[in-house]
Design a protein around this motif. Structure first.
Motif, mmCIF file in Angstrom:
data_model
loop_
_atom_site.group_PDB
_atom_site.id
_atom_site.type_symbol
_atom_site.label_atom_id
_atom_site.label_comp_id
_atom_site.label_asym_id
_atom_site.label_seq_id
_atom_site.Cartn_x
_atom_site.Cartn_y
_atom_site.Cartn_z
ATOM 1 N N GLN A 11 0.843 -1.192 0.000
ATOM 2 C CA GLN A 11 0.000 0.000 0.000
ATOM 3 C C GLN A 11 0.882 1.247 0.000
ATOM 4 O O GLN A 11 2.026 1.223 0.426
ATOM 5 N N VAL A 12 0.324 2.303 -0.469
ATOM 6 C CA VAL A 12 1.051 3.568 -0.499
ATOM 7 C C VAL A 12 0.796 4.298 0.814
ATOM 8 O O VAL A 12 -0.347 4.435 1.252
ATOM 9 N N LEU A 13 1.864 4.748 1.439
ATOM 10 C CA LEU A 13 1.723 5.549 2.648
ATOM 11 C C LEU A 13 1.629 7.015 2.252
ATOM 12 O O LEU A 13 2.376 7.481 1.393
ATOM 13 N N GLU A 14 0.702 7.705 2.870
ATOM 14 C CA GLU A 14 0.562 9.132 2.592
ATOM 15 C C GLU A 14 1.097 9.908 3.775
ATOM 16 O O GLU A 14 0.833 9.558 4.920
ATOM 17 N N LYS A 15 1.839 10.908 3.461
ATOM 18 C CA LYS A 15 2.359 11.775 4.509
ATOM 19 C C LYS A 15 1.293 12.831 4.801
ATOM 20 O O LYS A 15 0.814 13.500 3.889
ATOM 21 N N THR A 16 0.894 12.930 6.033
ATOM 22 C CA THR A 16 -0.119 13.928 6.373
ATOM 23 C C THR A 16 0.562 15.225 6.748
ATOM 24 O O THR A 16 1.604 15.230 7.387
ATOM 25 N N ARG A 17 -0.029 16.303 6.312
ATOM 26 C CA ARG A 17 0.502 17.624 6.628
ATOM 27 C C ARG A 17 -0.402 18.258 7.669
ATOM 28 O O ARG A 17 -1.624 18.135 7.593
ATOM 29 N N PRO A 18 0.199 18.957 8.610
ATOM 30 C CA PRO A 18 -0.656 19.655 9.579
ATOM 31 C C PRO A 18 -1.458 20.739 8.861
ATOM 32 O O PRO A 18 -0.944 21.391 7.947
ATOM 33 N N LYS A 19 -2.701 20.876 9.236
ATOM 34 C CA LYS A 19 -3.543 21.893 8.612
ATOM 35 C C LYS A 19 -3.136 23.259 9.136
ATOM 36 O O LYS A 19 -2.954 23.447 10.330
ATOM 37 N N THR A 20 -2.991 24.183 8.227
ATOM 38 C CA THR A 20 -2.688 25.549 8.626
ATOM 39 C C THR A 20 -3.969 26.351 8.530
ATOM 40 O O THR A 20 -4.772 26.156 7.617
ATOM 41 N N SER A 21 -4.152 27.209 9.475
ATOM 42 C CA SER A 21 -5.350 28.039 9.449
ATOM 43 C C SER A 21 -4.930 29.495 9.319
ATOM 44 O O SER A 21 -3.815 29.878 9.668
ATOM 45 N N LYS A 22 -5.828 30.282 8.801
ATOM 46 C CA LYS A 22 -5.557 31.705 8.676
ATOM 47 C C LYS A 22 -5.516 32.306 10.071
ATOM 48 O O LYS A 22 -6.256 31.882 10.959
ATOM 49 N N PRO A 23 -4.657 33.313 10.266
ATOM 50 C CA PRO A 23 -4.584 33.915 11.603
ATOM 51 C C PRO A 23 -5.887 34.622 11.951
ATOM 52 O O PRO A 23 -6.581 35.144 11.071
ATOM 53 N N GLU A 24 -6.194 34.613 13.221
ATOM 54 C CA GLU A 24 -7.384 35.310 13.696
ATOM 55 C C GLU A 24 -7.181 36.805 13.470
ATOM 56 O O GLU A 24 -6.103 37.335 13.688
ATOM 57 N N LEU A 25 -8.226 37.478 13.016
ATOM 58 C CA LEU A 25 -8.125 38.899 12.707
ATOM 59 C C LEU A 25 -8.701 39.755 13.827
ATOM 60 O O LEU A 25 -9.645 39.348 14.521
ATOM 61 N N PHE A 26 -8.136 40.949 13.961
ATOM 62 C CA PHE A 26 -8.590 41.910 14.953
ATOM 63 C C PHE A 26 -8.866 43.228 14.249
ATOM 64 O O PHE A 26 -8.072 43.681 13.414
ATOM 65 N N LYS A 27 -10.008 43.838 14.581
ATOM 66 C CA LYS A 27 -10.371 45.133 14.005
ATOM 67 C C LYS A 27 -9.640 46.230 14.772
ATOM 68 O O LYS A 27 -9.555 46.183 15.998
ATOM 69 N N VAL A 28 -9.129 47.209 14.044
ATOM 70 C CA VAL A 28 -8.571 48.405 14.667
ATOM 71 C C VAL A 28 -9.641 49.483 14.581
ATOM 72 O O VAL A 28 -10.175 49.758 13.500
ATOM 73 N N VAL A 29 -9.978 50.055 15.736
ATOM 74 C CA VAL A 29 -11.076 51.015 15.841
ATOM 75 C C VAL A 29 -10.522 52.364 16.298
ATOM 76 O O VAL A 29 -9.766 52.430 17.270
ATOM 77 N N LEU A 30 -10.885 53.438 15.597
ATOM 78 C CA LEU A 30 -10.569 54.793 16.041
ATOM 79 C C LEU A 30 -11.759 55.329 16.823
ATOM 80 O O LEU A 30 -12.909 55.081 16.463
ATOM 81 N N HIS A 31 -11.462 56.086 17.878
ATOM 82 C CA HIS A 31 -12.510 56.632 18.743
ATOM 83 C C HIS A 31 -12.529 58.159 18.637
ATOM 84 O O HIS A 31 -11.484 58.803 18.637
ATOM 85 N N ASN A 32 -13.719 58.708 18.580
ATOM 86 C CA ASN A 32 -13.898 60.153 18.452
ATOM 87 C C ASN A 32 -13.538 60.858 19.754
ATOM 88 O O ASN A 32 -13.672 60.300 20.841
ATOM 89 N N ASP A 33 -13.047 62.072 19.620
ATOM 90 C CA ASP A 33 -12.849 62.949 20.774
ATOM 91 C C ASP A 33 -13.140 64.371 20.306
ATOM 92 O O ASP A 33 -13.358 64.610 19.124
ATOM 93 N N ASP A 34 -13.152 65.308 21.234
ATOM 94 C CA ASP A 34 -13.520 66.687 20.900
ATOM 95 C C ASP A 34 -12.337 67.557 20.483
ATOM 96 O O ASP A 34 -12.527 68.747 20.230
#
Length: 104
Positions: A11-34
């Motif tokens: 039988q043929v052995l298959e090499k398994t690769r670890p699954k890579t996932s996209k990095p978690e995203l974070f929103k950058v938010v600007l806050h109003n001031d006077d």
């Protein structure tokens, strides 16, 4: 027995690769001031977040009218760096502009 000497019984052995996932995203938010000028907010959006003049104006107006606006979504380290860059630029110019990050 070494890995490369394993018996496969034809039988043929298959090499398994670890699954890579996209990095978690974070929103950058600007806050109003006077105190921070609209022009400075546009400069920050164009310079730090690489927004076009039209997009920078749209986000700035959102910050101005609704109290906050999303500049973009980035991996954690990039978002953290951009928040720091906003605070440094604002401090340098004497403005109290604040940015934060939150999970996207």
């Amino acid at each position: 027995m070494a890995d490369n000497e394993r018996q496969t019984d034809g039988q043929v052995l298959e090499k398994t690769r670890p699954k890579t996932s996209k990095p978690e995203l974070f929103k950058v938010v600007l806050h109003n001031d006077d105190y921070t000028t609209m022009q400075f907010v546009i400069e920050v959006l164009e310079g730090i977040f690489h927004k076009s003049p039209a997009e920078a104006f749209r986000i700035m107006m959102h910050v101005h009218t609704r109290g906050h606006g999303i500049c973009g979504a980035y991996p954690y380290e990039v978002a953290e760096t951009k928040v720091g860059m906003v605070h440094d630029a604002a401090r340098e110019r004497g403005y109290p502009l604040r940015a934060s990050m939150e999970e996207a």
